[in-house]
Write a protein that holds these residues in place. Structure first.
Motif, PDB file in Angstrom:
ATOM      1  N   LEU A 136       0.796  -1.222   0.000  1.00  0.00           N
ATOM      2  CA  LEU A 136       0.000   0.000   0.000  1.00  0.00           C
ATOM      3  C   LEU A 136       0.828   1.271   0.000  1.00  0.00           C
ATOM      4  CD1 LEU A 136      -2.892  -0.847   2.513  1.00  0.00           C
ATOM      5  CD2 LEU A 136      -2.717  -1.352   0.069  1.00  0.00           C
ATOM      6  N   TRP A 181      -1.458  -1.364   6.297  1.00  0.00           N
ATOM      7  CA  TRP A 181      -2.544  -2.210   5.805  1.00  0.00           C
ATOM      8  C   TRP A 181      -3.673  -2.331   6.833  1.00  0.00           C
ATOM      9  CZ3 TRP A 181      -4.885  -6.804   7.188  1.00  0.00           C
ATOM     10  CH2 TRP A 181      -5.736  -7.361   6.229  1.00  0.00           C
ATOM     11  N   THR A 186      -8.778   0.188   0.719  1.00  0.00           N
ATOM     12  CA  THR A 186      -7.354  -0.025   0.466  1.00  0.00           C
ATOM     13  C   THR A 186      -7.097   0.180  -1.022  1.00  0.00           C
ATOM     14  OG1 THR A 186      -7.611  -2.407   0.112  1.00  0.00           O
ATOM     15  CG2 THR A 186      -7.121  -1.684   2.355  1.00  0.00           C
TER      16      THR A 186
END
Length: 224
Positions: free
Chosen positions: A109, A179, A188
């Motif tokens: 991410l 995360w 996300t």
């Protein structure tokens, strides 16, 4: 193995401890040719270069004082000629991330997470890696990536030096926390393949800078 490598290994171990990535458990190793040095089964915050334990990469039995999970270090070195150092720790967010992820890997991410590989595989067995077979299974799950989450059992990161393996452990800790926070928000947005490639391209330049910053925490051992 040189005294320089021994000292690098001891500094990496103390850094892990002082950054809060280990408690009473954790270990760091480095190899040179057909031998490895590994930290003892002890508090990494107090490790000196002369505390390190030497064993052969083809060893069947572990020497006295070696951590029982030294077997996973041996399994990874045997499977990965490119790996010359391994960090084993318990980032606080790692257990939660490994338990909560619905698939076999943790999505990337944020940019620095790309320095861990194309993905962060999750080893689904929570057994302690104290037998050759369990260690080989974990090494197989790691594959050619730079980090491995162990469900219920912390994490492993690898690299060309003890410092880079340790720097990757701090990135893994951040990747897990990122995360978890993003997942709690309900949204996300994983990095694209192109974004991962762009960050990976600068890893050799920027990872040593990160380690140079982090190692200040481990330069001097604690007394006692």
């Amino acid at each position: 193995m040189s005294d320089t490598l021994s000292e690098q290994l001891a500094i990496a171990a103390r850094t892990l401890a002082r950054l809060g990535l280990t408690t009473a458990f954790g270990h760091v190793s480095a190899r040179s040719h057909d031998s490895i040095l590994i930290t003892p089964a002890a508090d990494l915050a107090t490790v000196h270069a002369d505390d390190l334990i030497r064993l052969r990469t083809n060893a069947d039995d572990l020497p006295r004082g070696a951590p029982a999970e030294a077997r996973v270090h041996l399994a990874i070195y045997r499977a990965r000629p490119d790996v010359h150092a391994i960090s084993r720790a318990q980032p606080p967010a790692a257990a939660a991330a490994a338990a909560a992820a619905a698939v076999g890997s943790l999505p990337l991410l944020h940019g620095q997470a790309a320095w861990l590989g194309e993905s962060i595989p999750i080893h689904r067995s929570a057994h302690l890696l104290r037998t050759p077979a369990l260690a080989v299974d974990a090494a197989n799950t790691l594959g050619n990536q730079g980090a491995l989450l162990l469900r219920g059992n912390g994490a492993v990161t690898v690299g060309p030096t003890p410092g880079i393996a340790t720097a990757r452990m701090t990135i893994l800790a951040a990747a897990c926390q990122t995360w978890l926070s993003a997942s709690a928000s309900g949204t996300t947005t994983p990095l694209t393949d192109d974004e991962i490639a762009s960050w990976s391209a600068v890893a050799d330049e920027l990872l040593p800078r990160l380690w140079a910053h982090l190692e200040q925490a481990g330069q001097h051992p604690r007394c006692g």
